[in-house]
Design a protein around this motif. Sequence first.
Motif, mmCIF file in Angstrom:
data_model
loop_
_atom_site.group_PDB
_atom_site.id
_atom_site.type_symbol
_atom_site.label_atom_id
_atom_site.label_comp_id
_atom_site.label_asym_id
_atom_site.label_seq_id
_atom_site.Cartn_x
_atom_site.Cartn_y
_atom_site.Cartn_z
ATOM 1 N N SER A 130 58.667 45.662 40.329
ATOM 2 C CA SER A 130 58.090 45.947 39.014
ATOM 3 C C SER A 130 57.329 47.257 39.071
ATOM 4 N N ASP A 131 57.655 48.166 38.187
ATOM 5 C CA ASP A 131 56.964 49.458 38.135
ATOM 6 C C ASP A 131 55.475 49.276 37.840
ATOM 7 N N GLU A 132 55.144 48.321 36.974
ATOM 8 C CA GLU A 132 53.748 48.107 36.600
ATOM 9 C C GLU A 132 52.936 47.620 37.791
ATOM 10 N N ARG A 352 71.049 40.448 26.955
ATOM 11 C CA ARG A 352 70.038 41.318 27.569
ATOM 12 C C ARG A 352 68.655 41.114 26.943
ATOM 13 N N LEU A 355 65.395 42.614 28.491
ATOM 14 C CA LEU A 355 65.309 44.080 28.434
ATOM 15 C C LEU A 355 64.909 44.561 27.047
ATOM 16 N N THR A 358 61.020 43.764 26.932
ATOM 17 C CA THR A 358 60.194 44.778 27.590
ATOM 18 C C THR A 358 60.359 46.157 26.971
ATOM 19 N N GLU A 360 62.985 48.101 27.590
ATOM 20 C CA GLU A 360 63.825 48.933 28.454
ATOM 21 C C GLU A 360 65.192 49.219 27.834
ATOM 22 N N GLU A 363 64.638 51.860 25.214
ATOM 23 C CA GLU A 363 64.370 53.167 25.805
ATOM 24 C C GLU A 363 65.655 53.811 26.312
ATOM 25 N N ASN A 364 66.549 53.008 26.870
ATOM 26 C CA ASN A 364 67.826 53.544 27.356
ATOM 27 C C ASN A 364 68.657 54.092 26.214
ATOM 28 N N TYR A 367 67.167 57.352 25.167
ATOM 29 C CA TYR A 367 67.433 58.400 26.148
ATOM 30 C C TYR A 367 68.831 58.976 25.944
#
Length: 399
Positions: A130-132, A352, A355, A358, A360, A363-364, A367
């Motif tokens: 986990s990045d957090e 999903r 995702l 959260t 994510e 965000e993808n 991007y």
Amino acid sequence: MSEPENPSSETVEDVEEELDGEAVEAGDSQAIAAQLMKNPGVLAALQDKLSSIVGSPSGYIQSLPKEVKRRIKALKKLQNEIINVEAEFYKEVNLLELKYAPKYTALFEKRKEVVSAAREPTDEECDWPSDEEEEDEKDEEGKLAPDSQQGELKDKTSLEGAKEAGGDGEEKKAEEDTKGIPSFWLTIFKNVDMLSEMVQEHDEPIMAHLQDIQVVIHDKDPVGFSLEFRFEPNEYFTETVLTKRYEMRYEPDPQDPFAFEGPEIIKCTGCTITWNKGKNVTVKQIKKKQKHKGRGLTRTVTKQVQADSFFNFFNPPAVPEGSESEVDEEIEALLGADFEIGHFIRERIVPRAVLFFTGEAIENDDYDDEENEESSSSDGEDDEYDEDNDPDFNPEASN
């Protein structure tokens, strides 16, 4: 002589304004579908715009010799056979989906158990980077005091901890009392533009009771799939499962076989919601004054009208029976948006879900859009260059 204006159509500028600044592109299906739920007339304007871009036949085909036209007919017959093979391919894909459905269902069931607090995941199941957590660990390391101060800090912390033990204990107890993942699906709906447009403020307390969305594939006529929205018992309605069924067509339309582009949704049906007294958020009461023509007296009457709500999703417009039946443009637009949303929930949201929870997955998508914007901007004019402010600029080298 100027062409007559069509009062029912909207200008391109109107469309762009109603999309609230979102790009009107073929790939921007989320923004279009969301806007259609508010104003179906936008679809007609977009279709007019796209039809003007496509163009019209040049007349070359009509000028060809008879024998060449005969050969074109042969190619069209071959094209029809190609489309039939394509339809068979998609039917095989559907069978493959049915084969793997039990494996997906087993994993989705585990997800549901964690979300609804039916089961606490094991340490092994939680073993995922986990990045957090990594950022929190770095912050803790940065806050550590030098060794000479550790003893003082320890003593001070122990004293303060004794005073604040009650407060810390309450926070810890609150964390332990939090079961599952609260508002999991509601958060997903609020994160996704296409879905957030549907959810009104008065829907949110009800959506907080949503525990799972399941996809059921139907392999017998009428083929298609169902979305099952599973709620925990609540004060708003008596059902615990609300169902939306979509019927699909896997073969080309005999009336227009060359329009076939794969399986398509042709019909959807909702379900009855048994609302508890005073809890129906799909209707609202409005008061209207009426004046008697003869006596001049006025009275106030209360009328019930439909209110904006996510739960109107389970009461879609009816599709007229028969392929030759004409469908009102507004109904056709609403159905088109409904089909788009149903397909999106099945193909993206359910597989999903975490995702989208959260952010994510969102965000993808953003991007990818940014990458496209950067590549398109490079095709335009070059950026201005100020040689006076460039320390590496060498006028002799440029000559």
